[in-house]
Design a protein around this motif. Structure first.
Motif, short mmCIF file in Angstrom:
data_model
loop_
_atom_site.label_atom_id
_atom_site.label_comp_id
_atom_site.label_asym_id
_atom_site.label_seq_id
_atom_site.Cartn_x
_atom_site.Cartn_y
_atom_site.Cartn_z
N VAL A 195 -18.88 -20.64 -17.93
CA VAL A 195 -19.38 -21.46 -19.25
C VAL A 195 -20.68 -22.04 -19.18
N SER A 196 -20.91 -22.74 -17.84
CA SER A 196 -22.06 -23.62 -17.71
C SER A 196 -23.27 -22.66 -17.62
N ILE A 197 -23.21 -21.61 -17.24
CA ILE A 197 -24.40 -20.84 -17.31
C ILE A 197 -24.69 -20.17 -18.78
N VAL A 198 -23.90 -19.50 -19.48
CA VAL A 198 -23.97 -19.32 -20.73
C VAL A 198 -24.49 -20.60 -21.37
N ALA A 199 -23.95 -21.68 -21.41
CA ALA A 199 -24.47 -22.99 -22.15
C ALA A 199 -25.92 -23.31 -21.66
N GLY A 200 -26.33 -23.16 -20.39
CA GLY A 200 -27.60 -23.55 -19.91
C GLY A 200 -28.48 -22.39 -20.55
N VAL A 201 -28.19 -21.25 -20.62
CA VAL A 201 -29.33 -20.30 -21.02
C VAL A 201 -29.28 -20.34 -22.57
N LEU A 202 -28.47 -20.73 -23.28
CA LEU A 202 -28.57 -20.95 -24.96
C LEU A 202 -29.44 -22.37 -25.01
N LEU A 203 -29.19 -23.40 -24.11
CA LEU A 203 -30.08 -24.52 -24.40
C LEU A 203 -31.53 -24.30 -24.08
N LEU A 204 -31.95 -23.45 -22.88
CA LEU A 204 -33.05 -22.95 -22.64
C LEU A 204 -33.62 -22.30 -23.74
#
Length: 304
Positions: free
Chosen positions: A264-273
């Motif tokens: 979840v954190s990785i997906v959220a981080g990629v979307l934020l980036l």
């Protein structure tokens, strides 16, 4: 209600909400924060800075819960901390008690809370599992959040400089037109600037960007309906901003369980980036369509 204090209504509180906000705040936080704000405004004398300090303290409690591996407790306390953080601005606008120092305190408090919670989450899971990936997760969350908050004011500054230069250009054009085409006019160039140039600034710049990016203006009917829905509910068009990123990492993933923390954190981080890259791209288009003019005091360099 305290004696001598004005009785505020829920409509008064609703009027203090931001014109546009993140979907997480609008749908999942404001319904709670507004009612808490109403109670605080009518029954306490707590200040916006007091709420900011309370939010920071709760954020530290959340970080400690994460550090001891108590994911559900940490997620719930983080949610309450963010809700209280949303209240300080509402109280400030409702009572007119905001201060310049409060802006700084709110800004820095948010960063401290996120960094501490990221460190607590990483430490707690590393101690439990021995997996170094959680250390990388904590570092990645902190770096992304700091990058976003360093990048945002710089992009705002660039846009302001470009708009100011464009306004100066429009004012000069209006003055030239007034002097040549309307010499008998009673209006001074300054009045033409304020009445014509300023009114056209916010129209010409978006129109120029739209002409430069024709694909962005070809929205489908479904997209237009979605845009109208967002506008009615005060929701920004971004799928994920920093607020949704924090919610995903510190609320949603911990409530789901340990297995969801990394994905979840990785997906959220990629979307934020990706969102940040898109905003930078939009800013780049903005600077190309409306280039920054050289300062009038700058003398041109002459090569010898």
């Amino acid at each position: 209600m305290l004696e001598g204090m004005r009785a505020y209504s829920l409509n008064d509180v609703h009027a203090t909400r931001k014109r546009r906000d993140s979907w997480w705040t609008v749908f999942l936080v404001d319904p709670v924060a507004c009612r808490l704000t109403l109670f605080v405004a009518n029954h306490t004398a707590i200040t916006p800075n007091g709420l900011t300090r309370l939010s920071l303290i709760l954020g530290m409690v959340s970080a400690v819960c994460f550090g001891f591996g108590q994911l559900v407790a940490g997620a719930l306390v983080f949610y309450v901390s963010f809700a209280v953080d949303c209240m300080d601005g509402k109280i400030a606008r409702l009572k007119g008690t905001g201060t310049a120092f409060g802006l700084w305190l709110d800004y820095v408090g948010d960063r401290v809370r996120v960094v501490c919670c990221a460190a607590g989450l990483a430490f707690g899971q590393y101690v439990t599992t021995g997996d170094v990936d959680y250390i990388l997760l904590g570092a990645g969350v902190a770096v992304l959040d700091l990058f976003r908050y360093v990048n945002a004011p710089q992009m705002k500054r660039v846009r302001e400089v470009v708009k100011e230069n464009r306004l100066e250009q429009l004012a000069a054009d209006a003055e030239a037109a007034a002097l040549t085409a309307l010499p008998e006019s009673r209006e001074s160039p300054e009045s033409l600037e304020s009445r014509e140039s300023r009114e056209s600034l916010d129209q010409e710049i978006p129109e120029s960007i739209e002409r430069a990016t024709p694909r962005a203006s070809r929205s489908t009917r479904r997209g237009r309906r979605l845009g109208r829905f967002f506008a009615r509910h005060r929701v920004r068009s971004h799928l994920i901003s920093g607020i949704e990123f924090h919610a995903a990492v510190f609320v949603v993933a911990p409530l789901i369980g340990v297995a969801a923390l990394l994905p979840v954190s990785i997906v959220a981080g990629v979307l934020l980036l990706l969102n940040e890259v898109f905003l930078i791209y939009r800013m780049w288009l903005f600077t190309r369509v409306v280039p920054a003019a050289p300062h009038p005091q700058e003398a041109p360099r002459v090569s010898v």
